[in-house]
Motif scaffolding. Structure first.
Motif, PDB file in Angstrom:
ATOM      1  N   PHE A 100       0.822  -1.212   0.000  1.00 53.08           N
ATOM      2  CA  PHE A 100       0.000   0.000   0.000  1.00 53.08           C
ATOM      3  C   PHE A 100       0.855   1.260   0.000  1.00 53.08           C
ATOM      4  O   PHE A 100       0.542   2.231  -0.698  1.00 53.08           O
ATOM      5  CB  PHE A 100      -0.935  -0.003   1.218  1.00 53.08           C
ATOM      6  N   THR A 101       1.937   1.268   0.769  1.00 58.87           N
ATOM      7  CA  THR A 101       2.785   2.461   0.832  1.00 58.87           C
ATOM      8  C   THR A 101       3.471   2.731  -0.497  1.00 58.87           C
ATOM      9  O   THR A 101       3.807   3.874  -0.796  1.00 58.87           O
ATOM     10  CB  THR A 101       3.847   2.343   1.938  1.00 58.87           C
ATOM     11  N   SER A 102       3.687   1.696  -1.293  1.00 58.47           N
ATOM     12  CA  SER A 102       4.297   1.902  -2.604  1.00 58.47           C
ATOM     13  C   SER A 102       3.403   2.738  -3.511  1.00 58.47           C
ATOM     14  O   SER A 102       3.890   3.488  -4.360  1.00 58.47           O
ATOM     15  CB  SER A 102       4.582   0.557  -3.273  1.00 58.47           C
ATOM     16  N   PHE A 103       2.099   2.596  -3.354  1.00 50.59           N
ATOM     17  CA  PHE A 103       1.155   3.344  -4.185  1.00 50.59           C
ATOM     18  C   PHE A 103       0.702   4.657  -3.545  1.00 50.59           C
ATOM     19  O   PHE A 103       0.398   5.611  -4.253  1.00 50.59           O
ATOM     20  CB  PHE A 103      -0.079   2.477  -4.479  1.00 50.59           C
ATOM     21  N   ALA A 104       0.645   4.713  -2.231  1.00 51.55           N
ATOM     22  CA  ALA A 104       0.057   5.865  -1.543  1.00 51.55           C
ATOM     23  C   ALA A 104       1.051   6.992  -1.258  1.00 51.55           C
ATOM     24  O   ALA A 104       0.651   8.147  -1.186  1.00 51.55           O
ATOM     25  CB  ALA A 104      -0.585   5.417  -0.241  1.00 51.55           C
ATOM     26  N   PHE A 105       2.311   6.660  -1.070  1.00 51.64           N
ATOM     27  CA  PHE A 105       3.281   7.670  -0.671  1.00 51.64           C
ATOM     28  C   PHE A 105       4.420   7.739  -1.680  1.00 51.64           C
ATOM     29  O   PHE A 105       4.631   6.820  -2.465  1.00 51.64           O
ATOM     30  CB  PHE A 105       3.846   7.366   0.721  1.00 51.64           C
ATOM     31  N   GLU A 106       5.178   8.826  -1.590  1.00 52.17           N
ATOM     32  CA  GLU A 106       6.340   8.995  -2.458  1.00 52.17           C
ATOM     33  C   GLU A 106       7.509   9.517  -1.653  1.00 52.17           C
ATOM     34  O   GLU A 106       7.334  10.098  -0.578  1.00 52.17           O
ATOM     35  CB  GLU A 106       6.021   9.978  -3.589  1.00 52.17           C
ATOM     36  N   GLY A 107       8.679   9.310  -2.165  1.00 49.40           N
ATOM     37  CA  GLY A 107       9.892   9.883  -1.583  1.00 49.40           C
ATOM     38  C   GLY A 107      10.236   9.340  -0.215  1.00 49.40           C
ATOM     39  O   GLY A 107      10.103   8.151   0.071  1.00 49.40           O
ATOM     40  N   VAL A 108      10.678  10.270   0.632  1.00 45.70           N
ATOM     41  CA  VAL A 108      11.174   9.911   1.960  1.00 45.70           C
ATOM     42  C   VAL A 108      10.075   9.282   2.815  1.00 45.70           C
ATOM     43  O   VAL A 108      10.333   8.321   3.550  1.00 45.70           O
ATOM     44  CB  VAL A 108      11.764  11.155   2.660  1.00 45.70           C
ATOM     45  N   GLN A 109       8.872   9.778   2.708  1.00 47.07           N
ATOM     46  CA  GLN A 109       7.765   9.243   3.499  1.00 47.07           C
ATOM     47  C   GLN A 109       7.527   7.767   3.170  1.00 47.07           C
ATOM     48  O   GLN A 109       7.317   6.949   4.063  1.00 47.07           O
ATOM     49  CB  GLN A 109       6.503  10.059   3.260  1.00 47.07           C
ATOM     50  N   GLN A 110       7.575   7.434   1.903  1.00 40.56           N
ATOM     51  CA  GLN A 110       7.384   6.040   1.491  1.00 40.56           C
ATOM     52  C   GLN A 110       8.497   5.150   2.039  1.00 40.56           C
ATOM     53  O   GLN A 110       8.248   4.050   2.520  1.00 40.56           O
ATOM     54  CB  GLN A 110       7.323   5.955  -0.044  1.00 40.56           C
TER      55      GLN A 110
END
Length: 80
Positions: free
Chosen positions: A43-53
């Motif tokens: 899920f984090t691969s699709f929902a977030f980008e950059g450092v947050q991911q």
């Protein structure tokens, strides 16, 4: 008349046996942890980008690897 009245217990302690094999609850929790960690990681691969991911996916990846290793180490071994 040895053993009679000498104060020693003539029974042996046996661990309580439940309806499920030993370690079943722990393995269920490990499987649940593994599944949730993988789902959150995807899920984090699709929902977030950059450092947050990265900050979210690295710990969940470590949790998934730890749960997988624990499941591997607690597997039932059979003689070949």
């Amino acid at each position: 008349m040895e053993g009679a009245g000498c104060g020693r217990a003539l029974w042996r302690h046996r661990p309580t046996e439940g309806p499920y094999p030993e370690g079943t609850a722990m393995k269920a929790l490990l499987w649940l942890t593994l599944a949730l960690a993988v789902i959150v990681n995807v899920f984090t691969s699709f929902a977030f980008e950059g450092v947050q991911q990265v900050l979210i996916s690295v710990p969940t990846g470590l949790v998934a690897i730890t749960a997988a290793v624990a499941l591997f180490l607690t597997r039932r071994r059979t003689a070949a």
